[in-house]
Design an enzyme around this catalytic site. Sequence first.
Site, PDB file in Angstrom:
ATOM      1  N   ASP A 187      -6.911   3.634   9.979  1.00 30.35           N
ATOM      2  CA  ASP A 187      -6.862   3.242   8.383  1.00 30.35           C
ATOM      3  C   ASP A 187      -7.730   1.802   8.030  1.00 30.35           C
ATOM      4  O   ASP A 187      -7.302   0.873   7.809  1.00 30.35           O
ATOM      5  CB  ASP A 187      -5.495   2.685   7.936  1.00 30.35           C
ATOM      6  CG  ASP A 187      -5.270   2.577   6.251  1.00 30.35           C
ATOM      7  OD1 ASP A 187      -6.243   3.001   5.632  1.00 30.35           O
ATOM      8  OD2 ASP A 187      -4.355   1.853   5.950  1.00 30.35           O
ATOM      9  N   GLY A 194       0.930  -1.386  -0.037  1.00 37.54           N
ATOM     10  CA  GLY A 194      -0.053   0.063  -0.025  1.00 37.54           C
ATOM     11  C   GLY A 194       0.842   1.232  -0.027  1.00 37.54           C
ATOM     12  O   GLY A 194       2.084   1.259  -0.221  1.00 37.54           O
ATOM     13  N   VAL A 245       3.862  -5.986   2.821  1.00 39.93           N
ATOM     14  CA  VAL A 245       3.686  -6.892   3.570  1.00 39.93           C
ATOM     15  C   VAL A 245       4.160  -8.267   2.916  1.00 39.93           C
ATOM     16  O   VAL A 245       3.750  -8.577   1.748  1.00 39.93           O
ATOM     17  CB  VAL A 245       2.058  -7.317   3.806  1.00 39.93           C
ATOM     18  CG1 VAL A 245       1.924  -8.459   4.976  1.00 39.93           C
ATOM     19  CG2 VAL A 245       1.611  -6.249   4.780  1.00 39.93           C
TER      20      VAL A 245
END
Length: 417
Positions: free
Chosen positions: A177, A63, A68
């Site tokens: 978020d 993102g 990740v």
Amino acid sequence: MKCFQCGSTLPEATRFCGHCGMKLADPEAGTMIVEVEEADQLLARIRRVFAGEYEVENELARGGMAIVYRATETALRRPIALKVLRPDIGLSAAAAERFKREAQTVASLDHSNIIPVYRVGQVGGLFHIAMKYVEGRSLDVILETQGALPVPVVLTVLREAARGLAFANERGIVHRDVKAANILIDADGRVLVSDFGVALRASDVTLTQAGTLIGTPAYMSPEQCSGLRAGPQSDQYSLAVVGFQMLAGSTPFHAETLAGIMQHHFFTPPPDLHMARQDIPAELVRIISRALNKDAAKRFGSTGEMLAALESIPLTDEERRASQRALRDLGGGRETPRIWTGSLPALPDMPTLSVGVAPPRRRAARAPLAYVTAAILVLAVAGWLGRRLWTTSAAAGVTAPPRGAPPPPPAPGGRGR
């Protein structure tokens, strides 16, 4: 087309990604060159930096803030999800310390709806968070392939996510978020929220890569869009966007530009969910509408209060069982019967335009026009009468003297008066 930053599927000619905020194309340029080697080079660097602690296998997601990876913790031989802050994000010393402190606080959270955090640290200049690896799928992937979900499933996901959010909010942790990508459904049908309290504020970072946004535009609360500090009510707003998305199959606000979608968050009322489908309980619509209020003070007083409202909506035992079966199927990668939805009305092109003052302006504009029309008619009638009188006089042999001419002299032999 797909976003080369986070991999989300997007409509053609999209100028920015609504999921990660990445700028996709330069409107002044005919083509865009993407460095395809960058991801492989970064993965090689990550493997070198964490060698001995983690065996990094492959990238899972990325993102605007972090990437990740799936990895294995060397000492305990357990699978983990390794979240690494992107190297092109620069943190001030104060922001870096705050990030580590918040992440360590999150690591102390112990709740069945929160993904456990194992370790937080900094190695080789890279901030990282080691989290439990969950076998399942994220909600955004499920919605992308499945579309809208049944109401009992939506209620179950909202309740479980709200439980985790309320638990963290009560302990001073704000997610900042909340989005479909941060809600995971595991193979057993459990709902887990990830990335608690570790989202960065825009003022904390300096981006060396142009066109990237910290945050997810489609889910950001109005106060986050304006750069204000996010509180529990911001988490409520973002969770309501997720609920809207699960019910309607899409988020409430869309625009071709980043400024446009933020203006919608500021000014545009969310579309009526009953226009998408008729089987939504009225109380659920009211809860989502309240949490989507532009004014944070008019949302729920706490996330626990929002959870209580969600739990007040009745579900039968059969609906609960069907919901759990559906979540197990969705988390395991299997599809469920699709829910068909209607089209939502188009959003206004100018979210800041107030339509309530338009009628008075139109009425005010009609009054002068009526006066002008009446004046023209009076002049026309007066002209017609003048011509009619002149024609009658001419027929009788009388000619009117010119305007301003002196009177005719008296006839000869006549007496003056």
